[in-house]
Design a protein around this motif. Sequence first.
Motif, mmCIF file in Angstrom:
data_model
loop_
_atom_site.group_PDB
_atom_site.id
_atom_site.type_symbol
_atom_site.label_atom_id
_atom_site.label_comp_id
_atom_site.label_asym_id
_atom_site.label_seq_id
_atom_site.Cartn_x
_atom_site.Cartn_y
_atom_site.Cartn_z
ATOM 1 N N ARG A 135 1.011 -1.205 -0.199
ATOM 2 C CA ARG A 135 0.001 0.042 -0.005
ATOM 3 C C ARG A 135 1.029 1.411 -0.066
ATOM 4 N NH1 ARG A 135 -4.967 1.376 0.246
ATOM 5 N NH2 ARG A 135 -5.601 3.327 0.966
ATOM 6 N N GLY A 136 1.999 1.336 0.790
ATOM 7 C CA GLY A 136 2.611 2.515 0.888
ATOM 8 C C GLY A 136 3.315 2.900 -0.442
ATOM 9 N N LEU A 137 3.914 1.825 -1.288
ATOM 10 C CA LEU A 137 4.554 2.028 -2.465
ATOM 11 C C LEU A 137 3.170 2.649 -3.539
ATOM 12 C CD1 LEU A 137 6.356 -0.991 -3.608
ATOM 13 C CD2 LEU A 137 7.555 1.276 -3.238
ATOM 14 N N LEU B 127 0.512 4.341 -2.637
ATOM 15 C CA LEU B 127 0.170 5.534 -2.251
ATOM 16 C C LEU B 127 1.154 6.544 -2.619
ATOM 17 C CD1 LEU B 127 -1.635 4.977 1.199
ATOM 18 C CD2 LEU B 127 -2.649 5.399 -1.311
ATOM 19 N N ALA B 128 2.447 6.073 -2.575
ATOM 20 C CA ALA B 128 3.587 6.975 -3.038
ATOM 21 C C ALA B 128 3.390 7.248 -4.562
ATOM 22 C CB ALA B 128 4.898 6.465 -2.590
ATOM 23 N N ALA B 129 3.359 6.254 -5.382
ATOM 24 C CA ALA B 129 3.337 6.430 -6.712
ATOM 25 C C ALA B 129 2.154 7.526 -6.771
ATOM 26 C CB ALA B 129 2.868 5.303 -7.456
ATOM 27 N N HIS C 250 0.779 9.839 -5.082
ATOM 28 C CA HIS C 250 0.910 11.025 -4.541
ATOM 29 C C HIS C 250 2.164 11.799 -5.667
ATOM 30 C CE1 HIS C 250 1.995 13.920 -1.484
ATOM 31 N NE2 HIS C 250 3.230 13.990 -2.070
ATOM 32 N N ARG C 251 2.846 11.055 -6.050
ATOM 33 C CA ARG C 251 3.817 11.601 -7.169
ATOM 34 C C ARG C 251 3.128 12.229 -8.399
ATOM 35 N NH1 ARG C 251 8.910 8.079 -7.750
ATOM 36 N NH2 ARG C 251 9.533 9.162 -9.273
ATOM 37 N N ALA D 143 -2.961 12.298 -4.501
ATOM 38 C CA ALA D 143 -2.937 11.911 -3.158
ATOM 39 C C ALA D 143 -4.370 11.776 -2.455
ATOM 40 C CB ALA D 143 -1.851 12.697 -2.328
ATOM 41 N N LEU E 81 5.912 2.597 -10.529
ATOM 42 C CA LEU E 81 6.513 1.469 -10.049
ATOM 43 C C LEU E 81 6.974 0.272 -10.812
ATOM 44 C CD1 LEU E 81 2.871 1.029 -8.204
ATOM 45 C CD2 LEU E 81 5.112 1.581 -7.267
#
Lengths: 208, 222
Positions: A108-110, A112-114, A116-117, A121, A146
């Motif tokens: 999930r972290g990866l 959400l980070a993607a 966000h970029r 977000a 990713l």
Amino acid sequence: MLEAANLECVRGDRRLFSGLGFSLSGGELLRVAGANGSGKTSLLRIVCGLLSPAEGEVRWRGSSIRSLREEYWKEIVYLGHSNAVKDELTAAENLTVACTLAGMKVDRGLVLAALHRFGLAECAALPSKALSQGQRRRVSLARLILSENLPLWILDEPFTALDAAAVDYVRTLIAQHVARGAAVVFTTHQEAEIVGTMSTLDLDTWAN
Amino acid sequence: MLTALRCVIYRDLLLAMRRRADVLTALLFFVIVVSLFPLGVGPEANLLRTIAPGVIWVAALLASMLSLTRMFSADHADGTLEQMLLSAAPLGAIVIAKVIAHWLVSGLPLVLIAPILALQFDLNQSLLWVLTLSLLIGTPVLSLIGAIGAALTLGLRGGGILLSLLVLPLYVPVLIIGAGTVDIASAGLSAQAHFLVLGAFLVVAAVFAPWAVAAALRISAE
């Protein structure tokens, strides 16, 4: 790395192109150009193995992609005309499913980070039917972030529906990916100025 | 491969959860069709007992047909099917996952509600079990065979009607054996042979259908 030899594509009664060949190695960028209906999408679908050419073959590291199948698909990203975004799923769920099917391990972290970029977000938890066309395109393109370690990206009109900032960002992503030594094949109608060596394949010259 | 399988089942169940109306339509259709017969035929217990297995099985066939068109067409329309065709996991595994999800959403509820509906036909309790078990083994076969039809008619105009014409004849053996299970049990004989034949249908369909569906999907993607 990627070689196409003597490709011929027939749609309906019309022969779109024949005798088409190109080769692409790591660190190269190939833009497929041509008028509407000249077979850009068909060519990309042939290159990724969704469509079989009337003649000729596509080879990946020396072997035909028809025999490689999953071995080949594991290494590529294909983003088509349609965004492959499910209306009922949230942006994060869509991205997670797409990556898992592509054989990647994501958490999930990866994801959400993607998102966000790509400036998504706040929309990560919204069902995708609430998103605009451009935002859906971003969800679909977020997979590129990713997929940095995959050696071939095949992008069909990646810039449609995107705003200027997002177009710039996708250009940077492509340029970085090529600089990493990977290959990218894409089509676009917009003027694409991507840093690095770009070769152009003009389908109009192969038409007959 | 198992990750992809789990992921697709989870995704399809999640989609079904968020589109509950679609799932309920097929189930309500089943309930209504089955309930119309006692109303139409009249309260003659012997006649109702005789027609019960046939009516419930035919209604189950039609109800599982209803949701077949949606099996691949939504994924085809929004491009997610293309991504499945380019997946790192074998397409056969993804097809199996989609069939399992389809059965969980549109087959299993029919199996669970059938014994309650069968009460309207005055079936005795041991026959209720036979009926439920026959549906439990039979409905996955319907999903598997139906998936072949759904994949073959993908993207065609009037695909829904064509799908029924294509798939219903293939359902006939399952219908005959499935309904026959209850008939033979009501005659006081052992239904074991019928169950074994139904089980054999399931095994054969589970082995060959995913392969056929995968081939059909590749063709319709072109």
